[in-house]
Enzyme design. Structure first.
Site, short mmCIF file in Angstrom:
data_model
loop_
_atom_site.label_atom_id
_atom_site.label_comp_id
_atom_site.label_asym_id
_atom_site.label_seq_id
_atom_site.Cartn_x
_atom_site.Cartn_y
_atom_site.Cartn_z
N ASN A 7 0.88 -1.17 0.00
CA ASN A 7 0.00 0.00 0.00
C ASN A 7 0.91 1.22 0.00
O ASN A 7 1.55 1.53 1.01
CB ASN A 7 -0.91 -0.01 1.23
CG ASN A 7 -1.83 1.20 1.28
OD1 ASN A 7 -1.46 2.31 0.90
ND2 ASN A 7 -3.05 1.00 1.78
N GLU A 34 -3.96 1.86 -2.86
CA GLU A 34 -4.09 3.30 -2.57
C GLU A 34 -3.24 4.12 -3.53
O GLU A 34 -2.47 4.99 -3.12
CB GLU A 34 -3.75 3.62 -1.11
CG GLU A 34 -4.93 3.43 -0.17
CD GLU A 34 -4.81 4.23 1.11
OE1 GLU A 34 -5.39 5.32 1.17
OE2 GLU A 34 -4.14 3.74 2.04
N TYR A 112 -7.64 -3.94 -2.21
CA TYR A 112 -7.60 -2.93 -1.17
C TYR A 112 -8.94 -2.99 -0.45
O TYR A 112 -9.93 -2.41 -0.87
CB TYR A 112 -7.35 -1.54 -1.75
CG TYR A 112 -7.37 -0.44 -0.72
CD1 TYR A 112 -6.73 -0.61 0.50
CD2 TYR A 112 -8.02 0.76 -0.97
CE1 TYR A 112 -6.75 0.38 1.47
CE2 TYR A 112 -8.04 1.77 -0.02
CZ TYR A 112 -7.40 1.58 1.19
OH TYR A 112 -7.43 2.57 2.15
N ASP A 153 -3.83 -5.01 0.89
CA ASP A 153 -4.12 -4.43 2.19
C ASP A 153 -5.51 -4.88 2.59
O ASP A 153 -6.51 -4.41 2.05
CB ASP A 153 -4.04 -2.90 2.09
CG ASP A 153 -4.41 -2.20 3.39
OD1 ASP A 153 -4.73 -2.89 4.37
OD2 ASP A 153 -4.40 -0.95 3.41
N ASP A 253 2.65 4.70 5.08
CA ASP A 253 2.52 4.12 6.41
C ASP A 253 2.56 2.60 6.38
O ASP A 253 2.62 1.95 7.42
CB ASP A 253 1.27 4.62 7.13
CG ASP A 253 0.02 4.64 6.27
OD1 ASP A 253 0.11 4.33 5.06
OD2 ASP A 253 -1.06 4.98 6.79
N HIS A 254 2.54 2.02 5.17
CA HIS A 254 2.70 0.57 4.98
C HIS A 254 4.08 0.29 4.39
O HIS A 254 4.76 1.19 3.89
CB HIS A 254 1.66 0.03 4.00
CG HIS A 254 0.25 0.15 4.46
ND1 HIS A 254 -0.52 -0.93 4.84
CD2 HIS A 254 -0.57 1.24 4.57
CE1 HIS A 254 -1.74 -0.53 5.16
NE2 HIS A 254 -1.79 0.78 5.01
#
Length: 261
Positions: A7, A34, A112, A153, A253-254
């Protein structure tokens, strides 16, 4: 063969991270989530400049999935509606969350899964409906392709060891019993977690909140997964979380999760 899920939290914002990572890690297929960009503005030229090919299914500002492959992508399906009847899919493909391809005889599905926002909210109900249709979608694919890899994700931590601090998780989105059961219903089609084949202890995560120094404290969640049919599970020789991209300046953040066969 190596396949990764990541992601990226905006493919254009994180483009250099992605191209640098692929240059250093020449895998066969990267499944990204994303992307947050319409297909017409997806950075195909930058991807092609490092010897890769891309297929996208995106929308402005939100969601979006893509496949980035070393080989040309000859068969790509976008959305649930490529496989399921419209009356079953309903409005679920309005959000761009599903893309799949076939590589070396393996059907790869990149997902996702909706976050759900808050327990019992409209987005939470939507997430559960989405997971129910996902099960129908994968059941059809399994009839067509006995070798199936489902990655992405998932926005679900399936076990308490997938959360740095599971206290109170029953009331927290991404870890409620209802969400876990919905995902287990999907996995009961015959899919197994590649990462847990090789790593059974806690403390391994793929997502860390930007807030409260989550990464520095390793206060993370493992919500990015590779799920495999039995033949691929037997063939898998490793599945690792690559923490390095999370250490970069302005990271997603992933971080990537890579399975090897």
């Amino acid at each position: 063969m190596k396949i990764a899920t990541w992601n990226v939290n905006s493919i254009r914002t994180r483009l250099t991270h992605v191209t640098d990572w692929l240059t250093a890690n020449p895998i066969e297929l990267l499944c990204v989530q994303e992307t947050k960009v319409v297909d017409e503005l997806f950075p195909h030229e930058a991807i092609q400049s490092i010897g890769y090919h891309a297929a996208a299914f995106g929308q402005k500002s939100y969601n979006g999935v893509a496949l980035i492959s070393r080989s040309p992508l000859e068969h790509v399906d976008r959305g649930f509606g490529a496989i399921l009847p419209a009356e079953l899919v309903g409005d679920l493909d309005d959000q761009k969350r599903v893309i799949s391809t076939v590589i070396d005889g393996v059907r790869v599905v990149n997902l996702y899964v909706p976050n759900g926002s808050a327990v019992d909210s409209e987005k939470y109900i939507y997430k559960l409906r989405w997971l129910k249709v996902l099960r129908e979608y994968l059941a059809v694919l399994l009839e067509q392709s006995p070798s199936l890899l489902v990655c992405g994700d998932f926005n679900v931590a399936l076990e308490d060891i997938d959360i740095h601090n599971p206290k109170g998780r029953e009331k927290q989105v991404m870890a409620t019993d209802v969400e876990r059961e919905a995902l287990r219903q999907v996995l009961e089609l015959g899919l197994s977690d590649a990462f847990r084949k090789f790593t059974t202890e806690s403390g391994h995560f793929s997502w860390w909140d930007y807030r409260s120094a989550g990464f520095r404290r390793n206060a993370g969640w493992r919500i990015d997964h590779h799920y495999l049919t039995p033949d691929l599970y037997d063939r898998a020789i490793s599945c690792v979380i690559d923490r390095a991209p999370r250490e970069l300046e302005q990271p997603s953040d992933h971080t990537p999760v890579v399975v090897e066969f």
